[in-house]
Enzyme design. Structure first.
Site, PDB file in Angstrom:
ATOM      1  N   ASP A  62       7.488  -6.296 -10.152  1.00  0.00           N
ATOM      2  CA  ASP A  62       6.737  -5.271  -9.975  1.00  0.00           C
ATOM      3  C   ASP A  62       5.205  -5.682 -10.051  1.00  0.00           C
ATOM      4  O   ASP A  62       4.662  -6.418 -11.040  1.00  0.00           O
ATOM      5  CB  ASP A  62       6.686  -4.151 -10.883  1.00  0.00           C
ATOM      6  N   TYR A 154      -5.909   4.806  -1.036  1.00  0.00           N
ATOM      7  CA  TYR A 154      -5.605   3.694  -0.077  1.00  0.00           C
ATOM      8  C   TYR A 154      -6.635   2.858   0.405  1.00  0.00           C
ATOM      9  O   TYR A 154      -6.876   1.629   0.386  1.00  0.00           O
ATOM     10  CB  TYR A 154      -4.528   3.880   0.964  1.00  0.00           C
TER      11      TYR A 154
HETATM   12  P1  NAP Z   1       6.304  -1.937   4.074  1.00  0.00           P
HETATM   13  O1  NAP Z   1       7.029  -2.169   5.167  1.00  0.00           O
HETATM   14  O2  NAP Z   1       6.459  -0.402   3.480  1.00  0.00           O
HETATM   15  O3  NAP Z   1       6.645  -2.789   2.991  1.00  0.00           O
HETATM   16  C1  NAP Z   1       6.069  -2.840   1.781  1.00  0.00           C
HETATM   17  C2  NAP Z   1       6.399  -4.094   0.956  1.00  0.00           C
HETATM   18  O4  NAP Z   1       5.770  -3.858  -0.550  1.00  0.00           O
HETATM   19  C3  NAP Z   1       7.806  -4.091   0.670  1.00  0.00           C
HETATM   20  O5  NAP Z   1       8.421  -5.445   0.521  1.00  0.00           O
HETATM   21  C4  NAP Z   1       7.943  -3.419  -0.886  1.00  0.00           C
HETATM   22  O6  NAP Z   1       9.140  -4.042  -1.563  1.00  0.00           O
HETATM   23  C5  NAP Z   1       6.722  -4.391  -1.420  1.00  0.00           C
HETATM   24  N1  NAP Z   1       6.366  -3.280  -2.461  1.00  0.00           N
HETATM   25  C6  NAP Z   1       5.774  -2.271  -2.771  1.00  0.00           C
HETATM   26  N2  NAP Z   1       5.650  -1.951  -3.921  1.00  0.00           N
HETATM   27  C7  NAP Z   1       5.644  -2.919  -4.865  1.00  0.00           C
HETATM   28  C8  NAP Z   1       5.332  -3.444  -5.928  1.00  0.00           C
HETATM   29  N3  NAP Z   1       5.105  -2.426  -6.959  1.00  0.00           N
HETATM   30  N4  NAP Z   1       5.858  -4.656  -6.374  1.00  0.00           N
HETATM   31  C9  NAP Z   1       6.282  -5.393  -5.650  1.00  0.00           C
HETATM   32  N5  NAP Z   1       6.422  -5.305  -4.225  1.00  0.00           N
HETATM   33  C10 NAP Z   1       6.256  -3.859  -3.908  1.00  0.00           C
HETATM   34  O7  NAP Z   1       4.788  -1.982   4.368  1.00  0.00           O
HETATM   35  P2  NAP Z   1       4.061  -3.002   5.607  1.00  0.00           P
HETATM   36  O8  NAP Z   1       3.760  -1.967   6.534  1.00  0.00           O
HETATM   37  O9  NAP Z   1       4.840  -4.184   5.553  1.00  0.00           O
HETATM   38  O10 NAP Z   1       2.688  -3.166   4.646  1.00  0.00           O
HETATM   39  C11 NAP Z   1       2.788  -4.431   4.140  1.00  0.00           C
HETATM   40  C12 NAP Z   1       0.990  -4.490   3.708  1.00  0.00           C
HETATM   41  O11 NAP Z   1       0.341  -4.400   5.033  1.00  0.00           O
HETATM   42  C13 NAP Z   1       0.593  -3.615   2.698  1.00  0.00           C
HETATM   43  O12 NAP Z   1      -0.363  -3.954   1.842  1.00  0.00           O
HETATM   44  C14 NAP Z   1      -0.171  -2.436   3.507  1.00  0.00           C
HETATM   45  O13 NAP Z   1      -1.190  -1.740   2.753  1.00  0.00           O
HETATM   46  C15 NAP Z   1      -0.613  -3.266   4.844  1.00  0.00           C
HETATM   47  N6  NAP Z   1      -1.027  -2.762   5.950  1.00  0.00           N
HETATM   48  C16 NAP Z   1      -0.094  -2.010   6.761  1.00  0.00           C
HETATM   49  C17 NAP Z   1      -0.212  -1.454   7.920  1.00  0.00           C
HETATM   50  C18 NAP Z   1       0.763  -0.961   8.818  1.00  0.00           C
HETATM   51  O14 NAP Z   1       0.317  -0.027   9.602  1.00  0.00           O
HETATM   52  N7  NAP Z   1       1.984  -1.040   8.313  1.00  0.00           N
HETATM   53  C19 NAP Z   1      -1.514  -1.535   8.181  1.00  0.00           C
HETATM   54  C20 NAP Z   1      -2.616  -2.160   7.641  1.00  0.00           C
HETATM   55  C21 NAP Z   1      -2.360  -2.729   6.330  1.00  0.00           C
HETATM   56  P3  NAP Z   1      10.803  -3.204  -1.405  1.00  0.00           P
HETATM   57  O15 NAP Z   1      11.145  -3.481  -0.087  1.00  0.00           O
HETATM   58  O16 NAP Z   1      11.417  -3.719  -2.912  1.00  0.00           O
HETATM   59  O17 NAP Z   1      10.175  -1.732  -1.913  1.00  0.00           O
END
Ligand code: NAP
Length: 246
Positions: A62, A154
């Site tokens: 975490d 966020y």
């Molecule tokens: P996602 O598919 O929801 O994946 C989230 C990841 O974060 C998963 O690997 C999850 O692990 C991990 N995670 C969440 N809480 C955690 C914690 N407390 N400790 C360790 N790991 C944790 O999200 P994503 O869309 O790939 O986003 C990745 C990053 O890009 C994030 O920082 C997000 O804010 C940023 N982002 C995303 C978007 C978008 O449109 N998707 C846009 C801008 C920025 P588990 O699999 O074990 O739950």
């Protein structure tokens, strides 16, 4: 490009983090995935990397808990002998208007997205300093630059990541460590998967490219910033949003 290097990818089980893990592995890196759970998706991502002949391990950690982070990074260094690249991708959303947002919804988003990024960076930096080399890429968001109604927690966390990125760049540039952020717009992952069809169509109208991005497109940019062709780039925030910010 990354043969003999080890990358720690937080949030590497799925979404953007998984795409970064696979992209860096394709180019030769060994990969330490940090995730909140030992999930099927984490296993799938590790399986893809293993098939490429790269070393890969998944660590449940975490990122919002500094004692877990420091123990995990120590274990990664023991397991892989060194670390060269850190991609901070772990992140969550808990969207609501501020008037309805609970303390827990504020704290958990700041703790995971901002403090998590700070904790893992802090845990890795001594190792990078000893090597006089290190690459840090933080996954921020265009929302951290623009703000977004319903995402005050966020947006604040991602604006914090941007300020943190610039500060770390200034603190460690002289030690051979670069620190940059990428600021994605809307990317197809589980995080955006909860949006309704109507919401997606409304958002697309504000994206000049007319579509959401793919995690692999973000991973290409991350690989560039983690590689040897970006040695003079630090403290930058590079938007990857199909033109949404223009
Ligand atoms: P996602 O598919 O929801 O994946 C989230 C990841 O974060 C998963 O690997 C999850 O692990 C991990 N995670 C969440 N809480 C955690 C914690 N407390 N400790 C360790 N790991 C944790 O999200 P994503 O869309 O790939 O986003 C990745 C990053 O890009 C994030 O920082 C997000 O804010 C940023 N982002 C995303 C978007 C978008 O449109 N998707 C846009 C801008 C920025 P588990 O699999 O074990 O739950």
């Amino acid at each position: 490009m990354f043969v003999g290097k080890t990358a720690i990818i937080t949030g590497g089980s799925r979404g953007i983090g998984a795409a970064c893990a696979v992209k860096l592995a394709e180019q030769g890196a060994d990969i330490a995935i940090l995730a909140a759970h030992m999930s099927e998706k984490a296993g799938e991502t590790a399986g893809i990397i293993e098939k490429m002949g790269r070393k890969v391990k998944v660590y449940v950690c975490d990122v919002s808990d500094f004692s877990q982070v420091s123990k995990t990074v120590e274990t990664v260094i023991n397991d892989f002998s060194h670390i060269d690249i850190l991609v901070n991708s772990a992140g969550i959303t808990k969207d609501k208007l501020i008037i309805q947002m609970t303390d827990e919804e504020i704290d958990s988003v700041i703790d995971t997205n901002l403090k998590g990024c700070m904790y893992v960076t802090k845990a890795c930096i001594r190792s990078f300093m000893r090597q006089k080399n290190g690459r840090i890429v933080n996954i921020a968001s265009v929302v951290g630059l623009m703000g977004n109604a319903g995402q005050a927690n966020y947006a604040a966390s991602k604006a914090g990541v941007i300020g943190f990125t610039k500060s770390i760049a200034k603190e460690y540039a002289s030690k051979g460590i670069t620190c940059n952020a990428v600021a994605p717009g809307f990317i197809c992952t589980d995080m955006t998967g909860a949006l309704s069809g109507d919401q997606i169509e409304a958002i697309k109208k504000n994206i000049p490219c007319g579509r959401f991005g793919q995690a692999g497109e973000v991973a290409e940019l991350v690989a560039f910033l983690a590689g040897d062709n970006s040695t003079y780039i630090t403290g930058e925030v590079i938007k990857i949003d199909g033109g949404m910010y223009i």
